[in-house]
Write a protein that holds these residues in place. Structure first.
Motif, PDB file in Angstrom:
ATOM      1  N   GLU A   1       0.860  -1.204   0.000  1.00  0.00           N
ATOM      2  CA  GLU A   1       0.000   0.000   0.000  1.00  0.00           C
ATOM      3  C   GLU A   1       0.880   1.232   0.000  1.00  0.00           C
ATOM      4  N   THR A   2       0.770   2.051  -1.081  1.00  0.00           N
ATOM      5  CA  THR A   2       1.611   3.239  -1.149  1.00  0.00           C
ATOM      6  C   THR A   2       0.909   4.379  -0.439  1.00  0.00           C
ATOM      7  N   GLY A   3       1.701   5.251   0.175  1.00  0.00           N
ATOM      8  CA  GLY A   3       1.152   6.388   0.878  1.00  0.00           C
ATOM      9  C   GLY A   3       0.924   7.549  -0.065  1.00  0.00           C
ATOM     10  N   VAL A   4       0.610   8.706   0.512  1.00  0.00           N
ATOM     11  CA  VAL A   4       0.367   9.925  -0.267  1.00  0.00           C
ATOM     12  C   VAL A   4       1.716  10.517  -0.671  1.00  0.00           C
ATOM     13  N   THR A   5       1.878  10.774  -1.946  1.00  0.00           N
ATOM     14  CA  THR A   5       3.118  11.377  -2.414  1.00  0.00           C
ATOM     15  C   THR A   5       2.822  12.708  -3.083  1.00  0.00           C
ATOM     16  N   GLN A   6       3.704  13.678  -2.842  1.00  0.00           N
ATOM     17  CA  GLN A   6       3.530  15.013  -3.402  1.00  0.00           C
ATOM     18  C   GLN A   6       4.797  15.425  -4.145  1.00  0.00           C
ATOM     19  N   SER A   7       4.578  16.222  -5.194  1.00  0.00           N
ATOM     20  CA  SER A   7       5.717  16.758  -5.933  1.00  0.00           C
ATOM     21  C   SER A   7       5.387  18.142  -6.463  1.00  0.00           C
TER      22      SER A   7
ATOM     23  N   SER B   1      -2.839  10.119  -4.397  1.00  0.00           N
ATOM     24  CA  SER B   1      -3.524   9.698  -3.181  1.00  0.00           C
ATOM     25  C   SER B   1      -3.122   8.280  -2.793  1.00  0.00           C
ATOM     26  N   GLN B   2      -3.383   7.954  -1.541  1.00  0.00           N
ATOM     27  CA  GLN B   2      -3.100   6.600  -1.064  1.00  0.00           C
ATOM     28  C   GLN B   2      -4.012   5.615  -1.787  1.00  0.00           C
ATOM     29  N   SER B   3      -3.468   4.437  -2.040  1.00  0.00           N
ATOM     30  CA  SER B   3      -4.218   3.399  -2.739  1.00  0.00           C
ATOM     31  C   SER B   3      -5.567   3.146  -2.065  1.00  0.00           C
TER      32      SER B   3
ATOM     33  N   LEU C   1      -0.068  21.003   1.734  1.00  0.00           N
ATOM     34  CA  LEU C   1      -0.271  19.608   2.121  1.00  0.00           C
ATOM     35  C   LEU C   1      -1.452  19.018   1.375  1.00  0.00           C
ATOM     36  N   CYS C   2      -1.244  17.826   0.905  1.00  0.00           N
ATOM     37  CA  CYS C   2      -2.313  17.045   0.295  1.00  0.00           C
ATOM     38  C   CYS C   2      -2.656  15.923   1.262  1.00  0.00           C
ATOM     39  N   ALA C   3      -3.933  15.650   1.407  1.00  0.00           N
ATOM     40  CA  ALA C   3      -4.371  14.561   2.276  1.00  0.00           C
ATOM     41  C   ALA C   3      -5.412  13.732   1.545  1.00  0.00           C
ATOM     42  N   SER C   4      -5.292  12.430   1.623  1.00  0.00           N
ATOM     43  CA  SER C   4      -6.296  11.584   0.994  1.00  0.00           C
ATOM     44  C   SER C   4      -7.098  10.842   2.056  1.00  0.00           C
ATOM     45  N   SER C   5      -8.288  10.455   1.669  1.00  0.00           N
ATOM     46  CA  SER C   5      -9.178   9.731   2.574  1.00  0.00           C
ATOM     47  C   SER C   5     -10.198   8.984   1.741  1.00  0.00           C
ATOM     48  N   TRP C   6     -11.024   8.202   2.450  1.00  0.00           N
ATOM     49  CA  TRP C   6     -12.045   7.427   1.754  1.00  0.00           C
ATOM     50  C   TRP C   6     -13.401   8.088   1.922  1.00  0.00           C
TER      51      TRP C   6
ATOM     52  N   ARG D   1     -14.872  11.121   1.296  1.00  0.00           N
ATOM     53  CA  ARG D   1     -14.957  12.473   1.861  1.00  0.00           C
ATOM     54  C   ARG D   1     -14.480  12.569   3.298  1.00  0.00           C
ATOM     55  N   GLY D   2     -13.987  11.492   3.834  1.00  0.00           N
ATOM     56  CA  GLY D   2     -13.356  11.597   5.137  1.00  0.00           C
ATOM     57  C   GLY D   2     -14.338  11.694   6.270  1.00  0.00           C
ATOM     58  N   GLN D   3     -14.045  12.254   7.231  1.00  0.00           N
ATOM     59  CA  GLN D   3     -14.408  12.368   8.609  1.00  0.00           C
ATOM     60  C   GLN D   3     -13.705  11.259   9.384  1.00  0.00           C
ATOM     61  N   GLY D   4     -13.137  10.370   8.667  1.00  0.00           N
ATOM     62  CA  GLY D   4     -12.221   9.452   9.320  1.00  0.00           C
ATOM     63  C   GLY D   4     -10.833  10.048   9.208  1.00  0.00           C
ATOM     64  N   GLU D   5      -9.863   9.202   9.136  1.00  0.00           N
ATOM     65  CA  GLU D   5      -8.481   9.642   9.154  1.00  0.00           C
ATOM     66  C   GLU D   5      -8.085  10.275   7.833  1.00  0.00           C
ATOM     67  N   LEU D   6      -7.415  11.406   7.906  1.00  0.00           N
ATOM     68  CA  LEU D   6      -6.769  12.008   6.755  1.00  0.00           C
ATOM     69  C   LEU D   6      -5.334  11.511   6.710  1.00  0.00           C
ATOM     70  N   PHE D   7      -4.901  11.076   5.535  1.00  0.00           N
ATOM     71  CA  PHE D   7      -3.525  10.623   5.363  1.00  0.00           C
ATOM     72  C   PHE D   7      -2.782  11.714   4.577  1.00  0.00           C
ATOM     73  N   PHE D   8      -1.835  12.361   5.240  1.00  0.00           N
ATOM     74  CA  PHE D   8      -1.132  13.474   4.636  1.00  0.00           C
ATOM     75  C   PHE D   8       0.143  13.043   3.941  1.00  0.00           C
ATOM     76  N   GLY D   9       0.473  13.762   2.872  1.00  0.00           N
ATOM     77  CA  GLY D   9       1.794  13.674   2.285  1.00  0.00           C
ATOM     78  C   GLY D   9       2.747  14.574   3.061  1.00  0.00           C
ATOM     79  N   GLU D  10       3.993  14.616   2.615  1.00  0.00           N
ATOM     80  CA  GLU D  10       4.985  15.430   3.323  1.00  0.00           C
ATOM     81  C   GLU D  10       4.975  16.888   2.877  1.00  0.00           C
ATOM     82  N   GLY D  11       4.197  17.192   1.856  1.00  0.00           N
ATOM     83  CA  GLY D  11       3.997  18.574   1.470  1.00  0.00           C
ATOM     84  C   GLY D  11       4.941  19.069   0.389  1.00  0.00           C
ATOM     85  N   SER D  12       4.538  20.178  -0.199  1.00  0.00           N
ATOM     86  CA  SER D  12       5.361  20.913  -1.160  1.00  0.00           C
ATOM     87  C   SER D  12       5.632  22.290  -0.565  1.00  0.00           C
ATOM     88  N   ARG D  13       6.904  22.580  -0.355  1.00  0.00           N
ATOM     89  CA  ARG D  13       7.268  23.872   0.241  1.00  0.00           C
ATOM     90  C   ARG D  13       7.442  24.895  -0.877  1.00  0.00           C
ATOM     91  N   LEU D  14       6.543  25.882  -0.923  1.00  0.00           N
ATOM     92  CA  LEU D  14       6.572  26.921  -1.949  1.00  0.00           C
ATOM     93  C   LEU D  14       7.114  28.220  -1.351  1.00  0.00           C
TER      94      LEU D  14
END
Lengths: 115, 113
Positions: B1-7, B25-27, B90-95, B97-110
């Motif tokens: 299971e891959t996590g959230v990745t940001q670029s 988003s996470q698988s 920060l990008c966060a994925s969930s199943w 629409r969420g209200q459960g856990e948000l899975f965050f990526g490490e972010g893009s620093r602009l």
């Protein structure tokens, strides 16, 4: 009112002590209250969450206390360890399907545990 | 299971330019939320995408726009960059629409100069 107010802004605790972070909210439609932990250079990660049908939830050294009438909730970290040093965010949201069901975050508490 | 990745992880732009940030988003997750985190602040909700449609928007101007693709990956676009847009995105994925856990990526620093 969608705001979630968090205090203190920063906190220093001795190793083995109890760390307490407080949050207050306005919107009575909020019914999910998670706490997120963020280490430098990382995204936030869910630590523990509570729904208003219970007044307390405990997971290991972490406990959420919830006071529905006061619209307040708090995070207690027992036996605080240097590895707990991080920024902690409280958050709140409404039920899924509500147009405003996004998770709203507090401004964060920077916790430092002294070795 | 891959996590959230940001670029990208870091980028520098000048005022007035445009930027596109990407998120995988996470698988198994069909919802992506974007947050802006200014230094020393909590994440501020920008918008959420659920099954390729915008599902809620925070208090951000229209120059912040997004897309979600059929594979549930997402883009955040910011036009006419301003100095105050400098932040961690920060990008966060969930199943569902969420209200459960948000899975965050490490972010893009602009950084906007």
């Amino acid at each position: 009112q969608q705001q979630v107010k968090q205090s203190p802004q920063s906190l220093i605790v001795q190793k083995g002590g109890i760390s307490i972070i407080n949050c207050a909210y306005e919107n009575t439609a909020f019914d999910y209250f998670p706490w997120y932990q963020q280490f430098p250079g990382k995204g936030p990660a869910l630590l523990i969450a509570i729904r208003p049908d219970v007044s307390e939830k405990k997971e290991g050294r972490f406990t959420i206390s919830f006071n529905k009438s006061a619209k307040q909730f708090s995070l207690h970290i027992m036996d605080s360890q240097p590895g707990d040093s991080a920024t902690y965010f409280c958050a709140a949201s409404t039920s899924p399907g509500n147009r405003d069901d996004k998770i709203i975050f507090g401004k964060g508490t920077r916790l430092h545990i002294l070795p | 299971e891959t996590g959230v990745t940001q670029s990208p992880t870091h980028l520098i732009k000048t005022r007035g330019q445009q930027v596109t940030l990407r998120c995988s988003s996470q698988s198994g997750h069909n919802t992506v939320s974007w947050y802006q985190q200014a230094l020393g602040q909590g994440p501020q909700f920008i918008f959420q995408y659920y099954r390729e449609e915008e599902n809620g928007r925070g208090n951000f101007p229209p120059r912040f726009s997004g897309l979600q693709f059929p594979n549930y990956s997402s883009e955040l676009n910011v036009n006419a960059l301003e100095l105050d847009d400098s932040a961690l995105y920060l990008c966060a994925s969930s199943w569902d629409r969420g209200q459960g856990e948000l899975f965050f990526g490490e972010g893009s620093r602009l950084t906007v100069l």
